[in-house]
Motif scaffolding. Structure first.
Motif, PDB file in Angstrom:
ATOM      1  N   SER A  65       1.025  -0.694   0.289  1.00 47.52           N
ATOM      2  CA  SER A  65       0.388  -0.045  -0.190  1.00 47.52           C
ATOM      3  C   SER A  65       0.516   1.369  -0.404  1.00 47.52           C
ATOM      4  CB  SER A  65      -1.027   0.017   1.619  1.00 47.52           C
ATOM      5  OG  SER A  65      -1.726   1.023   1.262  1.00 47.52           O
ATOM      6  N   HIS A  67      -0.491   3.999   0.574  1.00 45.81           N
ATOM      7  CA  HIS A  67      -1.654   4.813   1.329  1.00 45.81           C
ATOM      8  C   HIS A  67      -1.513   4.555   2.699  1.00 45.81           C
ATOM      9  CE1 HIS A  67      -4.078   7.246  -1.965  1.00 45.81           C
ATOM     10  NE2 HIS A  67      -4.038   6.109  -2.246  1.00 45.81           N
ATOM     11  N   PRO A  68      -1.281   6.194   3.486  1.00 47.26           N
ATOM     12  CA  PRO A  68      -1.007   5.307   5.240  1.00 47.26           C
ATOM     13  C   PRO A  68      -2.816   4.649   5.774  1.00 47.26           C
ATOM     14  CG  PRO A  68      -1.394   6.960   5.284  1.00 47.26           C
ATOM     15  CD  PRO A  68      -1.085   6.994   3.303  1.00 47.26           C
ATOM     16  N   GLN A  69      -4.164   5.043   4.905  1.00 40.33           N
ATOM     17  CA  GLN A  69      -5.152   4.413   5.448  1.00 40.33           C
ATOM     18  C   GLN A  69      -5.375   4.264   4.481  1.00 40.33           C
ATOM     19  OE1 GLN A  69      -7.669   7.529   7.888  1.00 40.33           O
ATOM     20  NE2 GLN A  69      -8.762   5.564   9.307  1.00 40.33           N
ATOM     21  N   TRP A  70      -6.639   2.865   4.125  1.00 42.39           N
ATOM     22  CA  TRP A  70      -7.389   2.463   2.284  1.00 42.39           C
ATOM     23  C   TRP A  70      -7.810   1.298   3.788  1.00 42.39           C
ATOM     24  CZ3 TRP A  70      -6.091  -2.770   2.718  1.00 42.39           C
ATOM     25  CH2 TRP A  70      -5.187  -3.538   3.160  1.00 42.39           C
ATOM     26  N   THR A  71      -8.974   0.961   2.635  1.00 37.46           N
ATOM     27  CA  THR A  71     -10.399   0.576   2.803  1.00 37.46           C
ATOM     28  C   THR A  71      -9.708  -0.654   1.088  1.00 37.46           C
ATOM     29  OG1 THR A  71     -11.346   2.179   3.899  1.00 37.46           O
ATOM     30  CG2 THR A  71     -12.770  -0.232   2.449  1.00 37.46           C
ATOM     31  N   GLN A  96     -10.830  -1.773   6.797  1.00 37.07           N
ATOM     32  CA  GLN A  96     -10.046  -0.587   6.661  1.00 37.07           C
ATOM     33  C   GLN A  96      -8.702  -0.720   7.384  1.00 37.07           C
ATOM     34  OE1 GLN A  96     -11.657   2.599   8.171  1.00 37.07           O
ATOM     35  NE2 GLN A  96     -10.664   4.600   7.071  1.00 37.07           N
ATOM     36  N   GLU A  97      -7.639  -0.354   7.174  1.00 40.80           N
ATOM     37  CA  GLU A  97      -6.025  -0.342   7.767  1.00 40.80           C
ATOM     38  C   GLU A  97      -5.503   0.394   7.630  1.00 40.80           C
ATOM     39  OE1 GLU A  97      -5.107  -3.247   9.506  1.00 40.80           O
ATOM     40  OE2 GLU A  97      -6.978  -4.536   8.255  1.00 40.80           O
ATOM     41  N   SER A  98      -4.297   0.181   8.708  1.00 43.28           N
ATOM     42  CA  SER A  98      -3.652   2.325   8.808  1.00 43.28           C
ATOM     43  C   SER A  98      -2.653   1.959   8.485  1.00 43.28           C
ATOM     44  CB  SER A  98      -4.029   2.651  10.039  1.00 43.28           C
ATOM     45  OG  SER A  98      -5.506   3.044  10.433  1.00 43.28           O
ATOM     46  N   GLU A 100       0.868   1.396   6.144  1.00 41.74           N
ATOM     47  CA  GLU A 100       2.035   1.532   4.183  1.00 41.74           C
ATOM     48  C   GLU A 100       2.574   1.160   3.731  1.00 41.74           C
ATOM     49  OE1 GLU A 100       3.260   5.963   1.752  1.00 41.74           O
ATOM     50  OE2 GLU A 100       2.673   5.744   4.000  1.00 41.74           O
ATOM     51  N   THR A 164      -3.172  -8.613   9.752  1.00 42.64           N
ATOM     52  CA  THR A 164      -4.054  -8.107  10.114  1.00 42.64           C
ATOM     53  C   THR A 164      -4.497  -9.458  11.019  1.00 42.64           C
ATOM     54  OG1 THR A 164      -6.511  -7.969   9.997  1.00 42.64           O
ATOM     55  CG2 THR A 164      -5.698  -9.205   7.678  1.00 42.64           C
ATOM     56  N   LEU A 189     -14.186   5.952   3.732  1.00 42.36           N
ATOM     57  CA  LEU A 189     -12.542   6.724   4.246  1.00 42.36           C
ATOM     58  C   LEU A 189     -12.722   7.976   4.546  1.00 42.36           C
ATOM     59  CD1 LEU A 189     -10.934   5.510   0.837  1.00 42.36           C
ATOM     60  CD2 LEU A 189     -10.916   4.986   2.878  1.00 42.36           C
TER      61      LEU A 189
END
Length: 189
Positions: A65, A67-71, A96-98, A100, A164, A189
């Protein structure tokens, strides 16, 4: 003032160009940033070299990823040559994860309600296509992997970092279309 404006515009450009890359299972083709917002990252035909994928609890999905936060969510089909989003069924809830960078989730395909073309549970030797729908806040992105399910496939050589806490392999949602679910991803988001 000009340097402040430049910093803001540079930051916006960096966010707008962030993406993700499926690491395992192997994606249909080489990563193409320009095609990522399209069906299967622009690869419309099944890969001639399908990845052997565990049908049971030893499965995993790994991605990178930016992105630092994504779905994201996982979709699957047993159509031999899927050509549209309509061929796919969502098999995980949006999550959703945080994180990167590299991310990995355990994936038990045998615990899903996906069946083969004959209506029986997926089994050794079945061919399926997995599609990852990912959204880091700048729109939906898609990558596909063509798989052959195998009781003897292993993922022990795959490095699994930033795992996860839950294993996926859940039943598909009973309501909602893919377009509606994609809109939900944006709303999360």
């Amino acid at each position: 003032m000009r340097s402040f404006t430049f910093l803001i515009l540079s930051g916006l450009a960096a966010v707008a160009s962030a993406h993700f890359q499926l690491q395992f299972p192997e994606p249909r083709g080489v990563f193409n940033m320009d095609n990522e917002p399209t069906f299967c990252d622009g690869y419309d035909t099944v890969a001639s070299n399908r990845t052997s994928f565990p049908i049971g609890s030893n499965g995993l999905i790994s991605l990178n990823s930016e992105h630092p936060q994504w779905t994201a969510t996982v979709l699957i089909t047993n159509v031999s040559n899927p050509t549209s989003f309509d061929n796919f069924t969502q098999i995980t809830p949006f999550f959703q994860e945080s994180i990167e960078g590299l991310f990995c989730m355990h994936f038990d395909l045998s615990s899903t309600n996906v069946t083969s073309a004959g209506g029986i549970p997926l089994q050794n030797g079945d061919n399926v296509t997995m599609q990852i729908l990912y959204n880091g806040g700048d729109g939906n992105l898609y990558q596909c992997a063509d798989l052959t399910l195998s009781d003897s496939a292993t993922t022990s050589s795959i490095s699994c970092t930033n795992t996860t806490s839950s294993a996926f392999g859940l039943s598909a949602p009973s309501t909602g279309s893919l377009l509606g679910l994609a809109g939900l991803a944006l709303a999360l988001l």
